[in-house]
Design a protein around this motif. Structure first.
Motif, short mmCIF file in Angstrom:
data_model
loop_
_atom_site.label_atom_id
_atom_site.label_comp_id
_atom_site.label_asym_id
_atom_site.label_seq_id
_atom_site.Cartn_x
_atom_site.Cartn_y
_atom_site.Cartn_z
N SER A 198 0.58 -0.59 0.24
CA SER A 198 -0.19 0.15 -0.33
C SER A 198 0.57 1.50 0.07
N GLY A 199 2.20 0.74 -0.05
CA GLY A 199 2.59 2.41 0.24
C GLY A 199 3.18 2.55 1.31
N ASP A 200 2.46 1.85 2.64
CA ASP A 200 2.18 2.27 3.68
C ASP A 200 2.91 0.95 4.61
N PRO A 201 3.61 1.13 5.51
CA PRO A 201 4.40 -0.20 6.70
C PRO A 201 3.51 -0.89 7.01
N VAL A 202 2.47 -0.06 7.57
CA VAL A 202 1.20 -1.20 8.82
C VAL A 202 0.59 -2.59 8.28
N ALA A 203 0.66 -2.22 7.03
CA ALA A 203 0.63 -4.25 6.24
C ALA A 203 1.26 -5.63 7.24
N TYR A 204 2.58 -4.34 6.04
CA TYR A 204 4.07 -5.51 6.34
C TYR A 204 4.21 -5.64 7.57
N LEU A 205 3.66 -4.76 9.43
CA LEU A 205 3.91 -4.62 10.38
C LEU A 205 3.32 -5.72 10.40
N TYR A 206 1.75 -5.56 10.57
CA TYR A 206 0.68 -6.47 10.98
C TYR A 206 0.46 -7.86 10.40
N SER A 207 1.18 -7.66 9.02
CA SER A 207 1.16 -9.37 8.63
C SER A 207 2.66 -10.43 9.40
N ASP A 208 3.62 -9.44 9.94
CA ASP A 208 4.56 -10.55 10.30
C ASP A 208 5.00 -10.52 11.84
N PHE A 209 4.13 -9.36 12.69
CA PHE A 209 4.06 -8.95 14.16
C PHE A 209 3.21 -9.38 14.67
N SER A 210 1.93 -9.49 13.56
CA SER A 210 0.99 -9.18 14.88
C SER A 210 0.22 -10.36 15.32
N CYS A 211 -0.07 -10.92 16.04
CA CYS A 211 -1.07 -12.81 16.26
C CYS A 211 -1.61 -13.67 15.10
N LYS A 212 -2.02 -12.26 15.09
CA LYS A 212 -3.13 -13.26 13.86
C LYS A 212 -2.20 -12.61 12.43
N GLY A 213 -1.22 -11.68 12.25
CA GLY A 213 -0.54 -12.00 10.53
C GLY A 213 -0.10 -13.19 10.00
N SER A 214 -0.90 -13.59 8.87
CA SER A 214 -0.66 -13.59 7.87
C SER A 214 1.06 -14.61 7.89
N PHE A 215 2.34 -14.03 8.18
CA PHE A 215 3.56 -14.10 7.55
C PHE A 215 4.06 -13.46 8.97
N ASN A 216 4.04 -14.51 10.11
CA ASN A 216 4.03 -14.27 11.16
C ASN A 216 5.77 -15.13 11.16
N ILE A 217 6.86 -15.48 11.43
CA ILE A 217 7.35 -16.41 11.01
C ILE A 217 8.32 -16.51 12.35
N ALA A 218 8.54 -15.12 12.89
CA ALA A 218 8.73 -15.33 14.46
C ALA A 218 8.05 -15.64 15.51
N GLN A 219 6.42 -15.89 15.09
CA GLN A 219 5.55 -16.80 15.44
C GLN A 219 5.30 -15.89 17.33
N LEU A 220 5.55 -14.42 16.69
CA LEU A 220 5.30 -13.44 17.47
C LEU A 220 3.97 -13.18 18.55
N CYS A 221 3.51 -12.89 19.38
CA CYS A 221 1.93 -13.12 19.49
C CYS A 221 2.54 -11.95 21.66
N ARG A 222 1.69 -10.29 20.81
CA ARG A 222 1.89 -9.93 22.26
C ARG A 222 0.99 -8.41 22.53
N PRO A 223 0.01 -8.35 23.11
CA PRO A 223 -0.59 -7.22 22.42
C PRO A 223 -0.53 -6.36 22.73
N ALA A 224 0.28 -5.99 23.08
CA ALA A 224 0.61 -4.37 23.08
C ALA A 224 1.20 -3.84 22.28
#
Length: 498
Positions: free
Chosen positions: A398-424
Motif C-alpha cells: 500500500s505504500g505504507d508499512p502498517v500492512a507489513y508490520l501487521y502481517s509479520d508481527f501481529s498475533c493473527k498475521g499471516s506471515f508471522n515467521i517469528a511466531q510473535l504474539c504480544r497484545p501491546a
C-alpha cells in the motif's frame, strides 16, 4: 566473499540461458519485443491473490483501481474518482471505455467479483490482513467499498497488485484464477510456460497510450550468475536483481542501483525452542555484526539496519528512538539452533554463513538449512526453524508499512515467521492503522516498530538496494523501489543503427 566464476563457466551459463528464449539473441531480430529475465518463478500459478500479483503488475497486464505516485499518494487507475462516505465506506467511480483482454467491459459487476473473491480467499491476500472488506455495485459504473472499521488508507490499499481487477471469466471454481487474456493493461498475457517463462503481446485495444514494444518474452532464472550472463551476452534486455558479485563483470552502463524499501531480517522463533527465552534472543541481538554483512556479502551496496524501516522511508530514522529497556542478555551455553534461509536470493546463503560464524562465536551451536523458497516457506511459517533469514519488502502493498508490520508481527498475521504474539504490539498497530496519512500516523508506526524491536524476535540486519540490469538499447525501463513497475507502454528497445 563470493568468488568470481571462471570465464568458461560463465559462458556456459549464458549459453544455457539463451535456450530459455525463443527469439534470436540479437536485438536487431526481435521485432520490437523485450526479453526479461526475472528472479523467481511463479509460486501460485500467477494468481493475483498471491505475491505472483507483482509479476502481473511489472508486466503491465493486470491493473488496479488506484495507483501510487512516487510519494505514495493515491492516483487514478481503473477508478477515476473516490470519496469517503458514512459507515466506513468509500464510493469509487470506474473509468469508462475500458475492456478486458477477453473483450468484456470493465463494470461494477467485474469489480465486485474481483474484490469479493479477494476478501473471501484463504489465505487472504496480505494487503487484507486484519481487514473485513465488503463491496457492492452502485449502478453499473461505480462501487461502494466498505470495511468493518474505519480504514483511512483504503485508496492506497486498493492500489496493491494483489487487488488487481481481472475479467469475471478469470475466476474459476475452487479458488483457481487464470490471468490469461484476463487483464486490462497495455500487454496481454498470452502464454504461461509453467515455471520457465511467459509470453505477452501488445494490447492493440488498450484504453490508454498503446505500448511501443510489440511484446514481452519472460524467462524465470533463479540463478543470479545466469541472469547476469544473459544481460552481458544480449540474451536479456532487462534483468531483475543482479547479484553484487556479478556487477564487476558488467558494463557500468548496464547497471542501475535502486534503493529499496526492503529489509534483510533475522526472524527468531519466539514461541518454541531456544529463542522462547528472551535472554537468548538478546544474545543474538548483541552477537550480530551488521557491518560485516554489508561489507563482505553486499560489497557495500546495502545500508546497515537501525530498524525495520530503512532509508527508503527517511521519516522513520527521524522519528525513531532507541529501545528504552533492552532485554538483558543470557549467555548461550552451546544451545543448538537451526538457522534457515532460501537460495533464490544469491546473497542470503552467504549471509547465513556469516551469521552462523557470529552466533557460534557467541556460544551457540548452529545448524544451517538452505532450500529454494518454494520448498522452505511452509516450514518457516509453521515455526519449524529457530531462526530464519528473510529479505522482506516493507511497503510493497500500500505504500505504507502498517500492512507489513501487521502481517509479520501481529498475533493473527499471516506471515508471522517469528511466531510473535504480544497484545501491546497489536494495540500499537491498530492505533497506527486508524490514523490518516501524515505525521501522527508515522509516529504511531515508529512506536509500534519500537515494541517489535524490543521483543528481539526480529533482528533487522540491512536494507537492500536492488541492482537492475538493462540493455543500453532499452529506453524507458522503470526503476521502481516498490517493485510494482518495470515495463510500461513507453518502454521500447531501440536497436543500434547498422
Amino acid at each position: 566473499m563470493t568468488s568470481l566464476l571462471r570465464p568458461a563457466l560463465i559462458l556456459t551459463l549464458g549459453t544455457l540461458l539463451a535456450g530459455c528464449f525463443n527469439e534470436s539473441d540479437s536485438s536487431q531480430d526481435r521485432q520490437g519485443r523485450i526479453h526479461l529475465a526475472m528472479l523467481q518463478p511463479p509460486r501460485s500459478g500467477l494468481t493475483p491473490l498471491s505475491d505472483d500479483a507483482f509479476k502481473l503488475s511489472r508486466w503491465r497486464t493486470a491493473e488496479t483501481l488506484i495507483v501510487l505516485d512516487a510519494a505514495g499518494d493515491a492516483q487514478p487507475g481503473l477508478a477515476t474518482r473516490w470519496e469517503p462516505l458514512k459507515n466506513h465506506a468509500w464510493r469509487l467511480t470506474l473509468r469508462q471505455g475500458v475492456r478486458f483482454h477477453d473483450g468484456t467491459p470493465l463494470n461494477a459487476a467485474a469489480v465486485v467479483n474481483a474484490l469479493s473473491t479477494a476478501a473471501a480467499y484463504a489465505p487472504k491476500p496480505r494487503i487484507l490482513d486484519g481487514v473485513d472488506l465488503q463491496v457492492r455495485a452502485d449502478g453499473d459504473n461505480a462501487v461502494i467499498v466498505s470495511t468493518a472499521t474505519a480504514d483511512p488508507l483504503l485508496p492506497q490499499r486498493l492500489s496493491s497488485p494483489q487487488l488487481a481487477i481481472l475479467s469475471q471469466a478469470a475466476y474459476g471454481e475452487k479458488g483457481i484464477i487464470n490471468p490469461l487474456n484476463a487483464g486490462s493493461g497495455p500487454f496481454v498475457l498470452k502464454r504461461i510456460n509453467g515455471t520457465s517463462g511467459a509470453t505477452l503481446d501488445r494490447n492493440a485495444d488498450y484504453w490508454g497510450n498503446k505500448a511501443q514494444a510489440a511484446g514481452i518474452d519472460v524467462s524465470f532464472v533463479p540463478d543470479g550468475t545466469a541472469r547476469a550472463a544473459a544481460l552481458r551476452t544480449g540474451t536479456a534486455d532487462i534483468v531483475e536483481a543482479i547479484p553484487v558479485s556479478q556487477v564487476a563483470l558488467l558494463d557500468p552502463a548496464m547497471v542501475h542501483e535502486v534503493p529499496m524499501p526492503r529489509t534483510n531480517t533475522l526472524y527468531l522463533n519466539s514461541k518454541t525452542g531456544p529463542f522462547h527465552d528472551a535472554g537468548l534472543r538478546a544474545a543474538v541481538r548483541n552477537a550480530v555484526n551488521r557491518q560485516q554483512l554489508v561489507d563482505n556479502v553486499y560489497e557495500k551496496r546495502a545500508d546497515v539496519a537501525q530498524g525495520l524501516l530503512g532509508p527508503a522511508l527517511p521519516w522513520a530514522a527521524e522519528l525513531r528512538q532507541p529501545v528504552s529497556e533492552p532485554t538483558p542478555v543470557r549467555a548461550p551455553q552451546g544451545q543448538t539452533i537451526t538457522l534457515a534461509t532460501f537460495s533464490d536470493r544469491a546473497e542470503l546463503p552467504e549471509v547465513a554463513v556469516y551469521l552462523a560464524q557470529q552466533l557460534t562465536a557467541a556460544g551457540f551451536t548452529v545448524k544451517q538449512v538452505v532450500r529454494e523458497y518454494a520448498q522452505i516457506e511452509a516450514d518457516a511459517l509453521a515455526g519449524k526453524f529457530d531462526a530464519f533469514i528473510l529479505s522482506r519488502a516493507t511497503v510493497l502493498d500500500s505504500g505504507d508499512p502498517v500492512a507489513y508490520l501487521y502481517s509479520d508481527f501481529s498475533c493473527k498475521g499471516s506471515f508471522n515467521i517469528a511466531q510473535l504474539c504480544r497484545p501491546a504490539i497489536d494495540r500499537a498497530l491498530e492505533q497506527a492503522a486508524a490514523l490518516p496519512a501524515g505525521t501522527a500516523r508515522r509516529k504511531a508506526i515508529v512506536a509500534a516498530e519500537q515494541l517489535i524491536l524490543a521483543s528481539d524476535a526480529a533482528i533487522p540486519l540491512l536494507h537492500e538496494r536492488v541492482i537492475q540490469g538493462e540493455n543500453p538499447q532499452l529506453h524507458g525501463a522503470l526503476r521502481d523501489p516498490r517493485e510494482r513497475m518495470l515495463i510500461d507502454e513507453a518502454t521500447v528497445l531501440v536497436p543500434t543503427a547498422p
